[in-house]
Design an enzyme around this catalytic site. Structure first.
Site, PDB file in Angstrom:
ATOM      1  N   ALA A   1     -18.089  -2.038  -5.842  1.00  0.00           N
ATOM      2  CA  ALA A   1     -17.298  -2.903  -4.957  1.00  0.00           C
ATOM      3  C   ALA A   1     -17.784  -4.345  -5.029  1.00  0.00           C
ATOM      4  O   ALA A   1     -16.995  -5.280  -4.871  1.00  0.00           O
ATOM      5  CB  ALA A   1     -17.359  -2.382  -3.526  1.00  0.00           C
TER       6      ALA A   1
ATOM      7  N   TYR B   1     -28.948   7.003   2.105  1.00  0.00           N
ATOM      8  CA  TYR B   1     -29.274   5.776   2.844  1.00  0.00           C
ATOM      9  C   TYR B   1     -28.560   5.806   4.195  1.00  0.00           C
ATOM     10  O   TYR B   1     -27.540   6.477   4.361  1.00  0.00           O
ATOM     11  CB  TYR B   1     -28.890   4.516   2.055  1.00  0.00           C
ATOM     12  CG  TYR B   1     -27.472   4.471   1.547  1.00  0.00           C
ATOM     13  CD1 TYR B   1     -26.422   4.029   2.358  1.00  0.00           C
ATOM     14  CD2 TYR B   1     -27.185   4.854   0.237  1.00  0.00           C
ATOM     15  CE1 TYR B   1     -25.128   3.976   1.873  1.00  0.00           C
ATOM     16  CE2 TYR B   1     -25.894   4.801  -0.250  1.00  0.00           C
ATOM     17  CZ  TYR B   1     -24.865   4.356   0.575  1.00  0.00           C
ATOM     18  OH  TYR B   1     -23.582   4.309   0.092  1.00  0.00           O
TER      19      TYR B   1
ATOM     20  N   ARG C   1     -20.688  15.000  -2.000  1.00  0.00           N
ATOM     21  CA  ARG C   1     -20.872  13.848  -1.120  1.00  0.00           C
ATOM     22  C   ARG C   1     -20.638  14.236   0.327  1.00  0.00           C
ATOM     23  O   ARG C   1     -19.849  15.127   0.631  1.00  0.00           O
ATOM     24  CB  ARG C   1     -19.894  12.725  -1.499  1.00  0.00           C
ATOM     25  CG  ARG C   1     -20.146  12.141  -2.859  1.00  0.00           C
ATOM     26  CD  ARG C   1     -19.056  11.199  -3.299  1.00  0.00           C
ATOM     27  NE  ARG C   1     -18.970  10.008  -2.456  1.00  0.00           N
ATOM     28  CZ  ARG C   1     -18.199   8.972  -2.744  1.00  0.00           C
ATOM     29  NH1 ARG C   1     -17.449   8.982  -3.829  1.00  0.00           N
ATOM     30  NH2 ARG C   1     -18.177   7.921  -1.951  1.00  0.00           N
TER      31      ARG C   1
ATOM     32  N   ARG D   1     -17.021   3.435   4.590  1.00  0.00           N
ATOM     33  CA  ARG D   1     -15.820   2.839   4.003  1.00  0.00           C
ATOM     34  C   ARG D   1     -14.675   2.752   5.012  1.00  0.00           C
ATOM     35  O   ARG D   1     -13.998   1.725   5.108  1.00  0.00           O
ATOM     36  CB  ARG D   1     -15.347   3.675   2.804  1.00  0.00           C
ATOM     37  CG  ARG D   1     -16.239   3.610   1.593  1.00  0.00           C
ATOM     38  CD  ARG D   1     -15.768   4.594   0.532  1.00  0.00           C
ATOM     39  NE  ARG D   1     -16.591   4.507  -0.663  1.00  0.00           N
ATOM     40  CZ  ARG D   1     -16.342   3.720  -1.696  1.00  0.00           C
ATOM     41  NH1 ARG D   1     -15.280   2.942  -1.675  1.00  0.00           N
ATOM     42  NH2 ARG D   1     -17.136   3.696  -2.742  1.00  0.00           N
TER      43      ARG D   1
ATOM     44  N   ALA E   1     -22.260   0.269  -0.078  1.00  0.00           N
ATOM     45  CA  ALA E   1     -23.231  -0.789   0.186  1.00  0.00           C
ATOM     46  C   ALA E   1     -22.856  -2.047  -0.586  1.00  0.00           C
ATOM     47  O   ALA E   1     -22.216  -1.981  -1.639  1.00  0.00           O
ATOM     48  CB  ALA E   1     -24.635  -0.325  -0.197  1.00  0.00           C
TER      49      ALA E   1
ATOM     50  N   ASP F   1     -11.424  -1.779  -9.412  1.00  0.00           N
ATOM     51  CA  ASP F   1     -11.347  -0.548 -10.198  1.00  0.00           C
ATOM     52  C   ASP F   1     -10.114  -0.496 -11.088  1.00  0.00           C
ATOM     53  O   ASP F   1     -10.121   0.192 -12.113  1.00  0.00           O
ATOM     54  CB  ASP F   1     -11.353   0.670  -9.272  1.00  0.00           C
ATOM     55  CG  ASP F   1     -12.735   1.006  -8.746  1.00  0.00           C
ATOM     56  OD1 ASP F   1     -13.710   0.378  -9.201  1.00  0.00           O
ATOM     57  OD2 ASP F   1     -12.841   1.897  -7.881  1.00  0.00           O
TER      58      ASP F   1
ATOM     59  N   GLU G   1       0.851  -1.192   0.000  1.00  0.00           N
ATOM     60  CA  GLU G   1       0.000   0.000   0.000  1.00  0.00           C
ATOM     61  C   GLU G   1       0.886   1.241   0.000  1.00  0.00           C
ATOM     62  O   GLU G   1       1.815   1.346   0.799  1.00  0.00           O
ATOM     63  CB  GLU G   1      -0.908  -0.010   1.224  1.00  0.00           C
ATOM     64  CG  GLU G   1      -1.629   1.292   1.538  1.00  0.00           C
ATOM     65  CD  GLU G   1      -2.460   1.819   0.373  1.00  0.00           C
ATOM     66  OE1 GLU G   1      -2.451   3.047   0.164  1.00  0.00           O
ATOM     67  OE2 GLU G   1      -3.107   1.013  -0.325  1.00  0.00           O
TER      68      GLU G   1
END
Length: 447
Positions: free
Chosen positions: A335, A239, A206, A124, A55, A322, A42
């Site tokens: 996802a 949501y 967002r 997330r 989700a 992705d 990473e």
């Protein structure tokens, strides 16, 4: 000589995963559970995800269970909740609901039954934090920014060269490094249009608001369930997340211009700017936007629609998530498609691990290439369809006809198409996918 294919000193199968996001960590968990030697590289100092919601379909959760039941534990321990349970929480089925966001009535236009726990939503950052605990210590190495991949020949290991001057030697590489994948650039060349995402001419405001504020703007029923507010040239979805203490908001708008900064997909914006795009929409929806922080972000929607990858694997290098097929988020299932990738790649590499045990590195390397070739054959068509379909449903949500009473009936005819596309995602037969993948692998190996 037949005896030359046997090597009792053979090392365990080693896999290098580039990218420590959700798909990379889930893939690592599945491989570790099957006894495969895994390293996750990473580039960041630590695990970082935005606090926005995401989700997972019930199908994706079942794929998680097959990879490692601990992944499902991580999902639910991170505050995952059903996104849209039945009216007044009297039933456990989830529904996707589309409502009129433009006119004052906020009328419900369509409802699609996703089944029991049909979608589970979480933040997330909280999910990734719980996921990392599933992996044994030492699996993840941070601050490893991939510089180059060196492929010498089919019989030798693949070498990863990092920006800090260090190297890693692995049997195969899986790029799970997201929309700006360095592994993808290695496969297609840094200057190739296939190596980079392209602007979809949509962006999103967002953020998260409290459940209390959402209820005051929308009423309890809408605040505690998933609703898609459709209208001309824009739409908004919300949501519940974080054990129903917060509501995730994403407001998408059309943009005829080019994105100004190709190096950053996120730019600054204000609450007032967001509300300006929804100036003529109904008061409840505008009240939701009014609870957003004063300074917010504008997220560009980039994807691989214009230049889909010609292949997802070459030799001992493979792309997932992705990195392979970045899509705009209008199905809310990107996802989930990545988790299907992770399951397919895990099962194929487990087959390589078992079927080449004790055999030479030549046989193992050929088996890895055969497995990744099988992955490409069974995953690419579905994944590219998903990229295309994500664009299509956004166009349906944002039809100009939503604002025209004389043409509304044309707009409302879209829901049968949306249902068909949604069901293709939700009811995917992953067992048949795995069977086909293994059969192709064995055929490629001549067994």
């Amino acid at each position: 000589m037949p005896g030359s294919l046997i090597d009792t000193r053979q090392q365990p199968l080693s896999v290098g995963i580039v990218g420590g996001g959700i798909i990379g960590v889930i893939l690592a968990a599945g491989l570790v559970r099957r006894g495969i030697d895994v390293k996750v590289f990473e580039q960041a100092r630590g695990f970082r995800e935005i606090g926005a919601g995401m989700a997972f379909t019930a199908n994706a959760v079942r794929c998680m269970e097959m990879l490692d039941p601990a992944i499902v534990w991580a999902l639910r321990s991170s505050g995952a909740v059903p996104i849209s349970i039945g009216d007044h929480q009297a039933e456990a089925r989830d529904y996707l609901r589309w409502v009129d966001g433009y006119h004052e009535s906020s009328k419900r236009l369509y409802q699609l039954d996703a089944g029991i726990r049909g979608f589970e939503a979480c933040r997330r950052d909280q999910f990734l934090e719980a996921l990392v605990k599933v992996l044994p210590e030492g699996i993840v190495e941070c601050q490893k920014r991939l510089q180059k991949i060196h492929e010498k020949n089919e019989t030798e290991k693949v070498t990863l060269e990092f920006a800090d001057g260090t190297f890693a030697h692995v049997d195969c590489v899986i790029g799970a490094d997201g929309i700006r994948s360095r592994v993808r650039q290695h496969l297609f060349g840094e200057d190739s249009p296939y190596s980079h995402p392209h602007y979809s001419h949509k962006f999103a405001f967002r953020g998260l608001i409290t459940m209390e504020n959402a209820i005051s703007a929308l009423g309890e029923d809408k605040a505690r369930t998933l609703n898609m507010h459709v209208g001309p040239n824009a739409h908004l979805i919300h949501y519940p997340v974080a054990n129903e203490t917060m509501v995730n908001i994403a407001a998408f708008v059309s943009d005829p211009e080019e994105w100004p900064d190709k190096l950053s997909l996120v730019g600054p914006a204000t609450r007032e700017e967001a509300m300006g795009y929804f100036a003529n929409w109904n008061p409840g929806l505008r009240a939701v936007l009014g609870f957003m922080p004063e300074n917010i972000d504008r997220w560009a929607m980039f994807d691989t629609y214009d230049y889909p990858a010609p292949f997802f694997s070459r030799g001992k290098i493979c792309l997932v998530g992705d990195a392979a097929h970045a899509a705009v988020p209008h199905h809310g299932a990107g996802a989930c498609i990545g988790i299907e990738d992770a399951l397919c790649a895990t099962v194929l590499l487990a087959e390589v691990f078992v079927s080449t045990r004790g055999k030479s590195s030549i046989v193992r390397n050929r088996a890895i290439a055969a497995a990744f070739g099988s992955f490409n054959a069974v995953r690419r068509v579905r994944a590219q369809w998903f990229v295309d379909s994500s664009r299509r449903v956004c166009d349906l949500y944002q039809q100009p006809e939503w604002a025209d009473p004389q043409k509304r009936i044309k707009a409302e005819n879209c829901f049968e198409e949306i249902k068909d596309r949604s069901h293709k995602i939700w009811h995917f037969d992953y067992n048949s996918m795995l069977q086909e993948a293994i059969e192709k692998y064995r055929h490629n190996m001549g067994s």
